[in-house]
Design an enzyme around this catalytic site. Sequence first.
Site, PDB file in Angstrom:
ATOM      1  N   ARG A  83       0.832  -1.205   0.000  1.00 48.00           N
ATOM      2  CA  ARG A  83       0.000   0.000   0.000  1.00 48.00           C
ATOM      3  C   ARG A  83       0.869   1.258   0.000  1.00 48.00           C
ATOM      4  O   ARG A  83       0.524   2.253  -0.645  1.00 48.00           O
ATOM      5  CB  ARG A  83      -0.941  -0.034   1.206  1.00 48.00           C
ATOM      6  CG  ARG A  83      -2.082  -1.027   1.019  1.00 48.00           C
ATOM      7  CD  ARG A  83      -2.920  -1.214   2.257  1.00 48.00           C
ATOM      8  NE  ARG A  83      -4.135  -1.962   1.924  1.00 48.00           N
ATOM      9  CZ  ARG A  83      -4.998  -2.443   2.802  1.00 48.00           C
ATOM     10  NH1 ARG A  83      -4.787  -2.248   4.107  1.00 48.00           N
ATOM     11  NH2 ARG A  83      -6.071  -3.096   2.417  1.00 48.00           N
TER      12      ARG A  83
ATOM     13  N   TYR B 160      -6.602  -0.433  -6.465  1.00 50.85           N
ATOM     14  CA  TYR B 160      -6.031  -1.694  -5.974  1.00 50.85           C
ATOM     15  C   TYR B 160      -5.281  -1.560  -4.656  1.00 50.85           C
ATOM     16  O   TYR B 160      -5.051  -0.464  -4.177  1.00 50.85           O
ATOM     17  CB  TYR B 160      -5.206  -2.401  -7.031  1.00 50.85           C
ATOM     18  CG  TYR B 160      -4.061  -1.686  -7.690  1.00 50.85           C
ATOM     19  CD1 TYR B 160      -3.633  -2.101  -8.943  1.00 50.85           C
ATOM     20  CD2 TYR B 160      -3.371  -0.635  -7.090  1.00 50.85           C
ATOM     21  CE1 TYR B 160      -2.568  -1.499  -9.569  1.00 50.85           C
ATOM     22  CE2 TYR B 160      -2.313  -0.027  -7.708  1.00 50.85           C
ATOM     23  CZ  TYR B 160      -1.903  -0.464  -8.953  1.00 50.85           C
ATOM     24  OH  TYR B 160      -0.844   0.140  -9.564  1.00 50.85           O
ATOM     25  N   GLU B 161      -4.972  -2.731  -4.066  1.00 50.86           N
ATOM     26  CA  GLU B 161      -4.423  -2.845  -2.708  1.00 50.86           C
ATOM     27  C   GLU B 161      -5.367  -2.271  -1.657  1.00 50.86           C
ATOM     28  O   GLU B 161      -4.948  -1.724  -0.646  1.00 50.86           O
ATOM     29  CB  GLU B 161      -3.052  -2.167  -2.612  1.00 50.86           C
ATOM     30  CG  GLU B 161      -2.009  -2.695  -3.568  1.00 50.86           C
ATOM     31  CD  GLU B 161      -1.749  -4.180  -3.436  1.00 50.86           C
ATOM     32  OE1 GLU B 161      -2.139  -4.776  -2.417  1.00 50.86           O
ATOM     33  OE2 GLU B 161      -1.186  -4.762  -4.367  1.00 50.86           O
ATOM     34  N   GLY B 162      -6.658  -2.412  -1.895  1.00 53.65           N
ATOM     35  CA  GLY B 162      -7.666  -1.840  -1.009  1.00 53.65           C
ATOM     36  C   GLY B 162      -8.009  -0.453  -1.498  1.00 53.65           C
ATOM     37  O   GLY B 162      -7.170   0.450  -1.509  1.00 53.65           O
TER      38      GLY B 162
ATOM     39  N   GLN C  15      -9.120   2.411   2.655  1.00 50.11           N
ATOM     40  CA  GLN C  15      -8.034   3.024   3.431  1.00 50.11           C
ATOM     41  C   GLN C  15      -8.588   4.025   4.446  1.00 50.11           C
ATOM     42  O   GLN C  15      -8.174   4.044   5.612  1.00 50.11           O
ATOM     43  CB  GLN C  15      -7.055   3.748   2.497  1.00 50.11           C
ATOM     44  CG  GLN C  15      -6.468   2.909   1.385  1.00 50.11           C
ATOM     45  CD  GLN C  15      -5.771   1.674   1.890  1.00 50.11           C
ATOM     46  OE1 GLN C  15      -4.983   1.726   2.832  1.00 50.11           O
ATOM     47  NE2 GLN C  15      -6.069   0.535   1.289  1.00 50.11           N
TER      48      GLN C  15
END
Length: 579
Positions: A301, A437-439, A444
Site C-alpha cells: 500500500r 487496488y491494494e484496497g 483506506q
Amino acid sequence: MTYTPATQDQLLAIRVNAGIEELAASEKFAAAEPDMVEAIVEGVGQFAAGEFAPLNRVGDLEGAKLENGVVRLPDGFAEAYAHYVEQGWNAIASPEEFGGQGLPFTLACNVLENLGTANMAFNLLPMLSVGAIEALEHHGSEELQQKYLPDLVSGKWSGTMNLTEPQAGSDVGALRTTAKPIEDGEHAGKYLIKGQKIYITWGEHELAENIIHLVLARLPDAPEGSRGISLFTVPKYHVKPDGSLGPRNDVRCVSLEHKLGINASPTCVMSYGDNDECIGELVGAENRGLAAMFTMMNNARINVGNQGVQIGERATQQAMDYAKERVQSARAGSPDKNPVSIIEHPDVRRMLLRMKALTEGSRALLYYTAGQVDRGVLGDENAKARGEVLTPLIKAWGTDIGIEVASLGVQVHGGMGFVEETGAAQHWRDSRIAPIYEGTNGIQAADLVTRKLGLHDGEAIGSLIADIERECGGEAHLLTLARDCADVVAWMRNEASLDDRLAGSVAFCTMLAVATAGWQLLRQLRAVESGDAPALVKSKPASVRFFLDRIVPEASGLKASAMAGGEALYAIPTEALLG
C-alpha cells in the site's frame, strides 16, 4: 518526452523526512552512509531514465498480448528487465542471507519511485516481487525461504499476489479457490490448488525464469469467511531439490484484461488446477493466510502511494516542458503585445505550481512514512504505530494526488492534452488504477477511522497531530488544520456512530494527509534555508509556500464534511436514489 530523475528532491526527502542518517546509526542499516545513499539514488535514476523510460510510450501503444497462453511484451522489455536484475536493483532492501543488500525500506522506495516515474506499468513487476519476498521472509518456513527467496531477491524469478476472484472483490473471505492436502506420493505434504483468480498483475510473462504465485485458498472444512483462508506458494514451474526448474505446474493465464491504462502490465485471469494437478505449498499456519497476505499488502500500500508520486512527477515534467515550448498570446497587462510561452500566463503558472507542490508534498509524506517503517523494523514501537497510521494516508491521498496532477497535466496541454499523440493522456489513464487496488481509497479511509483511530488507545494519531501542532511554528494555516484534525478525532472517538465515522472518513483522511505532508514540507524548507540542498534554494520555497498557503487551507475546508455525520447518506431511500 524524456524523463529527468528528481534526484535532488529525493535526496532531500530521504535526509529530512526519512531521517536516513539516524537510520544509518543503527547496526542493521549501518551501510546506508551518505555516499552509498547518493550512489543508489543517482544510479537508479540514471538506469530508469536510460532503460525503463524509453519503453513507456511503446508499452502504452502496443501493450501486453496473450498468444497461445504466453504473454508477449514489446521489444526492449526483456533486455531492460535483464539489466535491472544484473545491476542488483531488486535486492536493495531484501535480507542479506538470501542475497539482498539489507538496506532500509526507504531506499527500496526510491528504487521503485524512479522506475515507476520512468514507466509505471513496467514497475509493477518488481513492485509485486518485493511484496512476495516480504511475505515469505515473515511467514514462510525455512525450507520455503531457501527454496524461493534467493531467486526472488535477485529478480531472476518474480512474484505475484492472488486474492481477487470474480465473486469476491474486496470481500476476500468470499473466495472459493480450494486447497486439498496431498496424503502420499512425491508431493505428499503439499496441496492441490483449484480455482480462478482475476486482476493478477504480471501473472504471466516471459521476462523472469519462473513466477512464484502467492495464492489465497480454502482448506476442506475450514471456517467460513476470512478466518478460514490459507496462503500457498504456487510456482509456474516446479522447483527441483537442487533448485533447477522442472516441468510446468498446472497453472495458466486464460485471458488479459483490456484496461484504461497501464497497458504494458499484463493483468491476468489465472486458472489453477484445470487438470487437477496444480501443486502448492502452505505458507505459515493453516487458516492464517490473510494475516500473511496483509504483511505483503501493508508495504504494498505504501508502494502504491508511491505510484501517485511517480505519475505526479512524470506528468509535471511533461507539462513544464510543454508550457515552456508552447507560445500563445501576450501576457495579460503587459505593454509588450508579443505572444509568450504559456508558462508566463497566471493560470498556467498556478496549475504548474500546484502540480509541483502536490507532487513534492506526496513525496515528503512517502519518505516520512518509509522512515517510520524502518524505525519500526529497528524495534521502535511508537514509530511502528505511526507508520501504520501513515500507510492509509500515503496510499489514499498519494494516489488521489496522482490523478489530480495527471489531470492538470492534460489541462496545461489544452486540446493537445486530449489527443493521445502527446502522451499526456497516458499519465491520467495510468494513474486511475492506483486508488483502486491494494484496497480502495475508501477502504483506506475506513481503516483510518476504525482500527487506526483507536490504535494505542488513540495515542498513535493523537501524537502525530500533537507533533504537527508543536512544530508548525508561525504557520497559521497549518496550525489551524492540525487543530481541525484534532477536533475531528475527538468527535469521532467520543460522539460519532460508526456510520458517522465512515461517512466522514475520506474527508478526514485527506485532512490528516495534507497536514502531515505540509509539516514535512516545512521541515524541508527549514533544511534548505539552513544550507541543505543548494540546488533547490530557488524552487523549494515557492512550492512549499504554495502548499502551505493554498492547499492546506483547502483541507481545513473539509472539516464540516468530516463531521457531517452519516444520516444524510440514508435520508433518501435506496429505491428513490435509483430513480
